[in-house]
Design a protein around this motif. Sequence first.
Motif, PDB file in Angstrom:
ATOM      1  N   GLU A 141       0.847  -1.189   0.000  1.00 14.51           N
ATOM      2  CA  GLU A 141       0.000   0.000   0.000  1.00 14.51           C
ATOM      3  C   GLU A 141       0.886   1.244   0.000  1.00 14.51           C
ATOM      4  OE1 GLU A 141      -4.098   0.770   2.232  1.00 14.51           O
ATOM      5  OE2 GLU A 141      -2.380   1.155   3.546  1.00 14.51           O
ATOM      6  N   LEU A 142       1.245   1.705  -1.182  1.00 11.19           N
ATOM      7  CA  LEU A 142       2.048   2.916  -1.296  1.00 11.19           C
ATOM      8  C   LEU A 142       1.215   4.144  -0.989  1.00 11.19           C
ATOM      9  CD1 LEU A 142       4.005   2.143  -4.597  1.00 11.19           C
ATOM     10  CD2 LEU A 142       4.469   1.364  -2.277  1.00 11.19           C
ATOM     11  N   TYR A 143      -0.095   4.056  -1.271  1.00 10.78           N
ATOM     12  CA  TYR A 143      -1.030   5.165  -1.041  1.00 10.78           C
ATOM     13  C   TYR A 143      -2.380   4.573  -0.661  1.00 10.78           C
ATOM     14  CZ  TYR A 143      -1.919   3.860  -5.919  1.00 10.78           C
ATOM     15  OH  TYR A 143      -2.167   3.148  -7.059  1.00 10.78           O
ATOM     16  N   ASP A 144      -3.274   5.401  -0.170  1.00  8.14           N
ATOM     17  CA  ASP A 144      -4.573   4.931   0.314  1.00  8.14           C
ATOM     18  C   ASP A 144      -5.523   4.560  -0.826  1.00  8.14           C
ATOM     19  OD1 ASP A 144      -3.873   5.239   2.948  1.00  8.14           O
ATOM     20  OD2 ASP A 144      -4.877   7.174   3.205  1.00  8.14           O
ATOM     21  N   ASN A 145      -6.401   3.590  -0.531  1.00  8.71           N
ATOM     22  CA  ASN A 145      -7.554   3.241  -1.394  1.00  8.71           C
ATOM     23  C   ASN A 145      -7.164   2.668  -2.750  1.00  8.71           C
ATOM     24  OD1 ASN A 145      -9.370   4.300   0.589  1.00  8.71           O
ATOM     25  ND2 ASN A 145      -8.825   6.352  -0.121  1.00  8.71           N
ATOM     26  N   LYS A 146      -6.008   2.041  -2.841  1.00  8.74           N
ATOM     27  CA  LYS A 146      -5.558   1.432  -4.096  1.00  8.74           C
ATOM     28  C   LYS A 146      -6.594   0.421  -4.598  1.00  8.74           C
ATOM     29  CE  LYS A 146      -1.699  -1.459  -5.713  1.00  8.74           C
ATOM     30  NZ  LYS A 146      -0.511  -2.187  -5.231  1.00  8.74           N
ATOM     31  N   ILE A 147      -6.892   0.493  -5.893  1.00  9.64           N
ATOM     32  CA  ILE A 147      -7.917  -0.372  -6.478  1.00  9.64           C
ATOM     33  C   ILE A 147      -7.362  -1.750  -6.832  1.00  9.64           C
ATOM     34  CG2 ILE A 147      -9.284   1.534  -7.376  1.00  9.64           C
ATOM     35  CD1 ILE A 147      -8.047   0.981 -10.134  1.00  9.64           C
ATOM     36  N   CYS A 148      -8.276  -2.701  -7.069  1.00  6.71           N
ATOM     37  CA  CYS A 148      -7.964  -4.042  -7.584  1.00  6.71           C
ATOM     38  C   CYS A 148      -7.154  -4.893  -6.612  1.00  6.71           C
ATOM     39  CB  CYS A 148      -7.230  -3.962  -8.927  1.00  6.71           C
ATOM     40  SG  CYS A 148      -8.154  -3.151 -10.240  1.00  6.71           S
ATOM     41  N   THR A 149      -7.274  -4.638  -5.304  1.00  2.00           N
ATOM     42  CA  THR A 149      -6.490  -5.432  -4.361  1.00  2.00           C
ATOM     43  C   THR A 149      -7.177  -6.736  -3.984  1.00  2.00           C
ATOM     44  OG1 THR A 149      -7.476  -4.207  -2.520  1.00  2.00           O
ATOM     45  CG2 THR A 149      -5.367  -3.419  -3.357  1.00  2.00           C
ATOM     46  N   GLY A 150      -8.461  -6.884  -4.339  1.00  2.00           N
ATOM     47  CA  GLY A 150      -9.172  -8.099  -3.960  1.00  2.00           C
ATOM     48  C   GLY A 150      -9.496  -9.015  -5.118  1.00  2.00           C
ATOM     49  N   GLU A 151      -9.013  -8.677  -6.303  1.00  2.00           N
ATOM     50  CA  GLU A 151      -9.366  -9.458  -7.495  1.00  2.00           C
ATOM     51  C   GLU A 151      -8.353 -10.560  -7.772  1.00  2.00           C
ATOM     52  OE1 GLU A 151      -9.493  -6.486 -10.539  1.00  2.00           O
ATOM     53  OE2 GLU A 151     -11.630  -6.145 -10.284  1.00  2.00           O
ATOM     54  N   GLU A 152      -8.847 -11.674  -8.269  1.00  2.00           N
ATOM     55  CA  GLU A 152      -7.953 -12.693  -8.806  1.00  2.00           C
ATOM     56  C   GLU A 152      -7.355 -12.170 -10.114  1.00  2.00           C
ATOM     57  OE1 GLU A 152      -7.172 -15.371  -7.268  1.00  2.00           O
ATOM     58  OE2 GLU A 152      -8.688 -15.365  -5.686  1.00  2.00           O
ATOM     59  N   SER A 153      -6.222 -12.746 -10.510  1.00  2.00           N
ATOM     60  CA  SER A 153      -5.536 -12.269 -11.709  1.00  2.00           C
ATOM     61  C   SER A 153      -6.419 -12.345 -12.951  1.00  2.00           C
ATOM     62  CB  SER A 153      -4.259 -13.078 -11.935  1.00  2.00           C
ATOM     63  OG  SER A 153      -3.368 -12.923 -10.860  1.00  2.00           O
ATOM     64  N   ALA A 154      -7.168 -13.440 -13.090  1.00  2.00           N
ATOM     65  CA  ALA A 154      -8.029 -13.596 -14.266  1.00  2.00           C
ATOM     66  C   ALA A 154      -9.139 -12.549 -14.267  1.00  2.00           C
ATOM     67  CB  ALA A 154      -8.627 -15.007 -14.299  1.00  2.00           C
ATOM     68  N   GLU A 155      -9.689 -12.245 -13.077  1.00  2.00           N
ATOM     69  CA  GLU A 155     -10.716 -11.204 -12.975  1.00  2.00           C
ATOM     70  C   GLU A 155     -10.155  -9.852 -13.409  1.00  2.00           C
ATOM     71  OE1 GLU A 155     -13.659 -11.905  -9.362  1.00  2.00           O
ATOM     72  OE2 GLU A 155     -11.576 -11.932  -8.729  1.00  2.00           O
ATOM     73  N   CYS A 156      -8.965  -9.558 -12.897  1.00  2.00           N
ATOM     74  CA  CYS A 156      -8.332  -8.270 -13.193  1.00  2.00           C
ATOM     75  C   CYS A 156      -8.053  -8.159 -14.687  1.00  2.00           C
ATOM     76  CB  CYS A 156      -7.034  -8.153 -12.391  1.00  2.00           C
ATOM     77  SG  CYS A 156      -6.398  -6.481 -12.260  1.00  2.00           S
ATOM     78  N   ARG A 157      -7.570  -9.223 -15.286  1.00  2.00           N
ATOM     79  CA  ARG A 157      -7.274  -9.241 -16.716  1.00  2.00           C
ATOM     80  C   ARG A 157      -8.549  -9.033 -17.527  1.00  2.00           C
ATOM     81  NH1 ARG A 157      -6.751  -9.889 -21.757  1.00  2.00           N
ATOM     82  NH2 ARG A 157      -5.224 -11.233 -22.750  1.00  2.00           N
TER      83      ARG A 157
END
Length: 346
Positions: free
Chosen positions: A301-317
Amino acid sequence: MIEELRRDRNLPDAALRKLIECADYDEGLFHHADEVRREYYGTDVYIRGLIELTNYCKNDCYYCGIRRSNAQAVRYRLNKEDILECCREGYALGFRTFVLQGGEDGFYTDKIVCDIVSAIRENYPDCAITLSLGEKNRESYLAFFEAGADRYLLRHETADEEHYQKLHPSAQKLSVRKQCLWDLKKIGYQVGSGFMVGSPYQTTENLIADLRFLQELMPAMIGIGPFIPHHQTPFATCAGGTLALSLRMVAILRLMFPYALIPATTALGTIHPQGRELGLKAGANVVMPNLSPVKVRKLYELYDNKICTGEESAECRGCLERRVASAGYRIVTARGDVACKSRREG
Protein backbone atom coordinates in the motif's frame (compact mmCIF):
# COMPACT_ATOMS: atom_id res chain seq x y z
CA MET A 1 1.26 25.89 -29.78
CA ILE A 2 0.10 22.27 -29.53
CA GLU A 3 0.90 21.68 -33.19
CA GLU A 4 4.37 23.10 -32.59
CA LEU A 5 4.86 20.71 -29.68
CA ARG A 6 3.73 17.80 -31.84
CA ARG A 7 6.02 18.81 -34.70
CA ASP A 8 9.14 19.74 -32.74
CA ARG A 9 8.62 17.58 -29.62
CA ASN A 10 9.61 20.64 -27.65
CA LEU A 11 8.42 24.07 -26.54
CA PRO A 12 9.97 26.97 -24.63
CA ASP A 13 9.33 26.96 -20.89
CA ALA A 14 6.79 29.78 -21.13
CA ALA A 15 4.65 27.86 -23.61
CA LEU A 16 4.89 24.66 -21.54
CA ARG A 17 3.72 26.65 -18.53
CA LYS A 18 0.59 27.72 -20.45
CA LEU A 19 -0.21 24.15 -21.45
CA ILE A 20 0.36 22.85 -17.91
CA GLU A 21 -1.59 25.53 -16.09
CA CYS A 22 -4.52 26.23 -18.41
CA ALA A 23 -7.42 23.85 -19.04
CA ASP A 24 -8.37 25.71 -22.23
CA TYR A 25 -5.86 23.65 -24.23
CA ASP A 26 -6.93 20.22 -22.93
CA GLU A 27 -9.24 19.24 -25.78
CA GLY A 28 -6.57 19.95 -28.37
CA LEU A 29 -3.85 18.32 -26.30
CA PHE A 30 -5.80 15.09 -25.88
CA HIS A 31 -6.80 15.03 -29.56
CA HIS A 32 -3.24 15.41 -30.83
CA ALA A 33 -1.83 13.03 -28.22
CA ASP A 34 -4.28 10.32 -29.23
CA GLU A 35 -3.46 10.84 -32.91
CA VAL A 36 0.27 10.46 -32.17
CA ARG A 37 -0.14 7.31 -30.08
CA ARG A 38 -2.26 5.81 -32.89
CA GLU A 39 0.39 6.81 -35.41
CA TYR A 40 3.05 4.93 -33.47
CA TYR A 41 1.07 2.15 -31.78
CA GLY A 42 -2.35 2.02 -33.41
CA THR A 43 -5.00 1.01 -30.88
CA ASP A 44 -2.72 -1.52 -29.15
CA VAL A 45 -2.49 -1.42 -25.38
CA TYR A 46 0.21 -3.57 -23.80
CA ILE A 47 -0.30 -5.41 -20.54
CA ARG A 48 2.42 -5.84 -17.93
CA GLY A 49 1.96 -8.42 -15.20
CA LEU A 50 2.89 -6.71 -11.95
CA ILE A 51 4.36 -8.87 -9.17
CA GLU A 52 4.89 -6.93 -5.94
CA LEU A 53 7.51 -9.10 -4.28
CA THR A 54 8.17 -7.24 -1.02
CA ASN A 55 6.89 -4.31 0.99
CA TYR A 56 9.98 -4.05 3.17
CA CYS A 57 11.96 -0.91 2.34
CA LYS A 58 15.08 0.67 3.81
CA ASN A 59 14.04 4.13 2.58
CA ASP A 60 11.89 6.62 4.43
CA CYS A 61 10.26 8.65 1.64
CA TYR A 62 7.74 10.98 3.26
CA TYR A 63 4.96 10.12 0.79
CA CYS A 64 5.15 6.32 0.80
CA GLY A 65 3.03 3.91 2.82
CA ILE A 66 5.77 1.25 2.97
CA ARG A 67 8.42 3.68 4.26
CA ARG A 68 10.79 2.27 6.83
CA SER A 69 9.31 4.32 9.70
CA ASN A 70 5.76 3.06 9.20
CA ALA A 71 5.61 0.66 12.15
CA GLN A 72 1.96 -0.13 11.39
CA ALA A 73 2.71 -1.69 8.00
CA VAL A 74 2.28 -5.47 7.91
CA ARG A 75 5.35 -6.67 6.04
CA TYR A 76 5.73 -9.59 3.62
CA ARG A 77 8.14 -11.13 1.14
CA LEU A 78 7.47 -13.48 -1.79
CA ASN A 79 9.91 -16.33 -2.35
CA LYS A 80 11.10 -17.67 -5.68
CA GLU A 81 8.33 -20.28 -5.85
CA ASP A 82 5.66 -17.65 -5.14
CA ILE A 83 7.00 -15.46 -7.95
CA LEU A 84 7.23 -18.30 -10.45
CA GLU A 85 3.64 -19.29 -9.62
CA CYS A 86 2.56 -15.72 -10.41
CA CYS A 87 4.40 -15.99 -13.73
CA ARG A 88 2.77 -19.32 -14.55
CA GLU A 89 -0.66 -17.88 -13.92
CA GLY A 90 0.15 -14.71 -15.84
CA TYR A 91 1.59 -16.53 -18.84
CA ALA A 92 -1.59 -18.60 -19.15
CA LEU A 93 -3.57 -15.34 -19.17
CA GLY A 94 -1.51 -13.92 -22.03
CA PHE A 95 1.05 -11.80 -20.22
CA ARG A 96 4.38 -11.53 -22.00
CA THR A 97 6.01 -9.01 -19.69
CA PHE A 98 6.52 -9.54 -15.97
CA VAL A 99 7.34 -6.60 -13.72
CA LEU A 100 9.02 -7.48 -10.41
CA GLN A 101 8.50 -4.49 -8.14
CA GLY A 102 9.30 -3.99 -4.50
CA GLY A 103 10.71 -1.77 -1.81
CA GLU A 104 14.48 -1.53 -1.39
CA ASP A 105 14.74 -4.73 0.62
CA GLY A 106 18.23 -5.98 1.51
CA PHE A 107 16.90 -9.53 1.89
CA TYR A 108 16.91 -9.79 -1.91
CA THR A 109 20.64 -10.01 -2.51
CA ASP A 110 22.09 -9.91 -6.00
CA LYS A 111 22.35 -13.69 -5.90
CA ILE A 112 18.68 -14.13 -5.01
CA VAL A 113 17.49 -11.64 -7.61
CA CYS A 114 19.67 -13.19 -10.32
CA ASP A 115 18.38 -16.66 -9.42
CA ILE A 116 14.77 -15.48 -9.75
CA VAL A 117 15.43 -13.63 -13.01
CA SER A 118 17.30 -16.61 -14.49
CA ALA A 119 14.45 -18.96 -13.59
CA ILE A 120 11.88 -16.70 -15.25
CA ARG A 121 14.09 -16.33 -18.32
CA GLU A 122 14.55 -20.11 -18.56
CA ASN A 123 10.85 -20.87 -18.20
CA TYR A 124 9.54 -17.99 -20.33
CA PRO A 125 12.16 -17.16 -22.96
CA ASP A 126 9.65 -15.21 -25.07
CA CYS A 127 8.81 -12.81 -22.24
CA ALA A 128 10.31 -9.49 -21.19
CA ILE A 129 11.48 -9.21 -17.59
CA THR A 130 11.24 -5.81 -15.96
CA LEU A 131 12.70 -5.00 -12.55
CA SER A 132 11.70 -2.13 -10.29
CA LEU A 133 13.77 -2.63 -7.15
CA GLY A 134 15.12 0.85 -6.52
CA GLU A 135 18.63 2.22 -6.30
CA LYS A 136 21.49 -0.28 -6.68
CA ASN A 137 25.14 -0.02 -7.63
CA ARG A 138 26.21 -0.51 -11.22
CA GLU A 139 27.57 -4.00 -10.54
CA SER A 140 24.19 -5.16 -9.27
CA TYR A 141 22.36 -3.74 -12.28
CA LEU A 142 24.86 -5.45 -14.58
CA ALA A 143 24.40 -8.78 -12.81
CA PHE A 144 20.61 -8.57 -13.18
CA PHE A 145 20.97 -7.69 -16.86
CA GLU A 146 23.30 -10.61 -17.50
CA ALA A 147 20.86 -12.91 -15.69
CA GLY A 148 18.17 -11.98 -18.21
CA ALA A 149 16.43 -8.76 -17.14
CA ASP A 150 15.47 -6.52 -20.09
CA ARG A 151 13.97 -3.43 -18.52
CA TYR A 152 14.28 -1.42 -15.33
CA LEU A 153 11.81 1.09 -13.89
CA LEU A 154 13.10 3.80 -11.55
CA ARG A 155 10.97 6.91 -11.27
CA HIS A 156 13.00 9.98 -10.43
CA GLU A 157 9.85 11.43 -8.76
CA THR A 158 11.06 15.03 -9.14
CA ALA A 159 14.04 16.41 -11.05
CA ASP A 160 14.44 19.50 -8.86
CA GLU A 161 16.99 19.08 -6.07
CA GLU A 162 15.24 21.40 -3.61
CA HIS A 163 11.87 19.75 -4.20
CA TYR A 164 13.43 16.28 -3.90
CA GLN A 165 14.75 17.09 -0.44
CA LYS A 166 11.29 18.20 0.69
CA LEU A 167 9.97 14.74 -0.18
CA HIS A 168 12.84 12.62 1.21
CA PRO A 169 15.19 12.44 4.19
CA SER A 170 18.59 14.06 3.72
CA ALA A 171 20.27 10.66 3.29
CA GLN A 172 18.45 10.18 -0.01
CA LYS A 173 19.97 12.14 -2.88
CA LEU A 174 18.55 13.04 -6.27
CA SER A 175 22.06 12.86 -7.71
CA VAL A 176 22.28 9.19 -6.73
CA ARG A 177 18.93 8.41 -8.32
CA LYS A 178 19.88 10.16 -11.55
CA GLN A 179 23.22 8.32 -11.65
CA CYS A 180 21.38 5.02 -11.31
CA LEU A 181 19.29 5.90 -14.36
CA TRP A 182 22.37 6.75 -16.40
CA ASP A 183 24.07 3.51 -15.28
CA LEU A 184 21.04 1.51 -16.36
CA LYS A 185 21.03 3.12 -19.79
CA LYS A 186 24.74 2.50 -20.32
CA ILE A 187 24.37 -1.17 -19.41
CA GLY A 188 21.71 -1.58 -22.08
CA TYR A 189 18.41 -1.74 -20.23
CA GLN A 190 15.22 -0.31 -21.64
CA VAL A 191 14.88 2.29 -18.93
CA GLY A 192 11.70 3.69 -17.43
CA SER A 193 11.49 6.81 -15.31
CA GLY A 194 8.79 9.27 -14.32
CA PHE A 195 7.40 11.54 -11.64
CA MET A 196 4.49 12.24 -9.33
CA VAL A 197 1.91 14.83 -10.32
CA GLY A 198 0.65 17.12 -7.58
CA SER A 199 3.11 16.04 -4.90
CA PRO A 200 3.50 18.33 -1.86
CA TYR A 201 5.34 21.60 -2.61
CA GLN A 202 5.33 20.91 -6.37
CA THR A 203 5.33 23.92 -8.71
CA THR A 204 4.89 24.26 -12.45
CA GLU A 205 8.63 24.91 -12.63
CA ASN A 206 9.19 21.51 -11.01
CA LEU A 207 7.06 19.83 -13.68
CA ILE A 208 8.96 21.61 -16.45
CA ALA A 209 12.22 20.46 -14.83
CA ASP A 210 10.86 16.90 -14.97
CA LEU A 211 10.19 17.25 -18.68
CA ARG A 212 13.66 18.69 -19.30
CA PHE A 213 15.34 15.85 -17.41
CA LEU A 214 13.39 13.29 -19.42
CA GLN A 215 14.56 15.03 -22.60
CA GLU A 216 18.13 14.38 -21.46
CA LEU A 217 17.48 10.79 -20.40
CA MET A 218 15.20 9.81 -23.31
CA PRO A 219 13.73 6.81 -21.48
CA ALA A 220 11.91 3.99 -23.22
CA MET A 221 9.12 4.13 -20.65
CA ILE A 222 7.64 7.07 -18.73
CA GLY A 223 5.40 6.40 -15.76
CA ILE A 224 3.56 9.23 -14.07
CA GLY A 225 0.61 9.32 -11.75
CA PRO A 226 -1.16 11.59 -9.31
CA PHE A 227 0.19 11.87 -5.79
CA ILE A 228 -2.24 10.15 -3.43
CA PRO A 229 -1.59 10.56 0.30
CA HIS A 230 -1.23 7.62 2.69
CA HIS A 231 -2.69 8.01 6.15
CA GLN A 232 0.42 6.66 7.91
CA THR A 233 2.91 9.13 6.41
CA PRO A 234 3.98 12.73 7.17
CA PHE A 235 1.94 13.85 4.13
CA ALA A 236 -1.29 12.22 5.34
CA THR A 237 -3.28 15.46 5.28
CA CYS A 238 -1.85 16.88 2.04
CA ALA A 239 -4.06 17.33 -1.00
CA GLY A 240 -3.62 14.75 -3.73
CA GLY A 241 -2.79 15.30 -7.38
CA THR A 242 -5.73 16.04 -9.66
CA LEU A 243 -7.04 13.99 -12.55
CA ALA A 244 -7.00 17.02 -14.87
CA LEU A 245 -3.33 17.83 -14.36
CA SER A 246 -2.31 14.16 -14.51
CA LEU A 247 -4.07 13.67 -17.88
CA ARG A 248 -2.60 16.92 -19.18
CA MET A 249 0.92 15.72 -18.33
CA VAL A 250 0.28 12.33 -20.02
CA ALA A 251 -0.73 14.13 -23.21
CA ILE A 252 2.27 16.47 -23.12
CA LEU A 253 4.57 13.49 -22.61
CA ARG A 254 3.03 11.67 -25.59
CA LEU A 255 3.70 14.67 -27.83
CA MET A 256 7.25 15.14 -26.55
CA PHE A 257 8.09 11.40 -26.55
CA PRO A 258 5.90 9.85 -29.27
CA TYR A 259 7.72 6.50 -29.19
CA ALA A 260 7.51 6.03 -25.41
CA LEU A 261 5.60 3.38 -23.51
CA ILE A 262 3.35 5.33 -21.13
CA PRO A 263 1.11 3.52 -18.64
CA ALA A 264 -2.38 4.48 -17.61
CA THR A 265 -1.55 3.91 -13.97
CA THR A 266 -3.47 2.30 -11.15
CA ALA A 267 -3.24 5.63 -9.34
CA LEU A 268 -5.31 7.23 -12.13
CA GLY A 269 -7.93 4.53 -11.64
CA THR A 270 -7.84 5.13 -7.89
CA ILE A 271 -8.71 8.84 -8.07
CA HIS A 272 -11.42 8.43 -10.74
CA PRO A 273 -13.60 5.44 -11.77
CA GLN A 274 -12.61 5.96 -15.43
CA GLY A 275 -9.13 7.23 -14.72
CA ARG A 276 -7.27 4.57 -16.69
CA GLU A 277 -9.59 4.85 -19.68
CA LEU A 278 -9.14 8.61 -19.70
CA GLY A 279 -5.39 8.08 -19.47
CA LEU A 280 -5.50 5.95 -22.62
CA LYS A 281 -7.49 8.62 -24.42
CA ALA A 282 -4.84 11.17 -23.38
CA GLY A 283 -2.04 9.15 -24.99
CA ALA A 284 -1.14 6.27 -22.66
CA ASN A 285 -0.67 2.80 -24.13
CA VAL A 286 0.20 0.43 -21.26
CA VAL A 287 -1.77 -1.03 -18.34
CA MET A 288 -0.27 -3.02 -15.48
CA PRO A 289 -2.72 -5.45 -13.87
CA ASN A 290 -1.65 -7.12 -10.65
CA LEU A 291 -0.44 -10.74 -10.65
CA SER A 292 0.59 -10.72 -6.98
CA PRO A 293 -1.13 -13.23 -4.68
CA VAL A 294 -4.40 -11.71 -3.48
CA LYS A 295 -3.40 -12.29 0.16
CA VAL A 296 -0.58 -9.70 -0.07
CA ARG A 297 -2.05 -7.10 -2.44
CA LYS A 298 -3.58 -4.96 0.29
CA LEU A 299 -0.22 -4.95 2.08
CA TYR A 300 1.65 -3.30 -0.82
CA GLU A 301 0.00 0.00 0.00
CA LEU A 302 2.05 2.92 -1.30
CA TYR A 303 -1.03 5.17 -1.04
CA ASP A 304 -4.57 4.93 0.31
CA ASN A 305 -7.55 3.24 -1.39
CA LYS A 306 -5.56 1.43 -4.10
CA ILE A 307 -7.92 -0.37 -6.48
CA CYS A 308 -7.96 -4.04 -7.58
CA THR A 309 -6.49 -5.43 -4.36
CA GLY A 310 -9.17 -8.10 -3.96
CA GLU A 311 -9.37 -9.46 -7.49
CA GLU A 312 -7.95 -12.69 -8.81
CA SER A 313 -5.54 -12.27 -11.71
CA ALA A 314 -8.03 -13.60 -14.27
CA GLU A 315 -10.72 -11.20 -12.97
CA CYS A 316 -8.33 -8.27 -13.19
CA ARG A 317 -7.27 -9.24 -16.72
CA GLY A 318 -10.86 -9.63 -17.90
CA CYS A 319 -11.99 -6.40 -16.28
CA LEU A 320 -9.16 -4.43 -17.87
CA GLU A 321 -9.82 -5.94 -21.28
CA ARG A 322 -13.42 -4.73 -21.13
CA ARG A 323 -12.41 -1.30 -19.87
CA VAL A 324 -9.76 -0.85 -22.55
CA ALA A 325 -12.22 -1.90 -25.26
CA SER A 326 -14.80 0.58 -23.94
CA ALA A 327 -12.25 3.36 -24.46
CA GLY A 328 -11.75 2.35 -28.11
CA TYR A 329 -8.50 0.36 -27.82
CA ARG A 330 -7.51 -3.28 -27.58
CA ILE A 331 -5.26 -5.25 -25.28
CA VAL A 332 -2.55 -7.20 -27.06
CA THR A 333 -0.39 -9.95 -25.60
CA ALA A 334 2.86 -8.99 -27.33
CA ARG A 335 5.93 -7.99 -25.29
CA GLY A 336 5.26 -4.41 -26.33
CA ASP A 337 8.72 -3.09 -27.07
CA VAL A 338 9.39 0.57 -27.77
CA ALA A 339 8.21 1.81 -31.17
CA CYS A 340 10.88 2.72 -33.70
CA LYS A 341 11.60 6.43 -33.35
CA SER A 342 11.62 6.78 -37.12
CA ARG A 343 8.25 5.12 -37.69
CA ARG A 344 6.83 8.48 -38.70
CA GLU A 345 9.30 8.50 -41.55
CA GLY A 346 8.47 4.89 -42.40
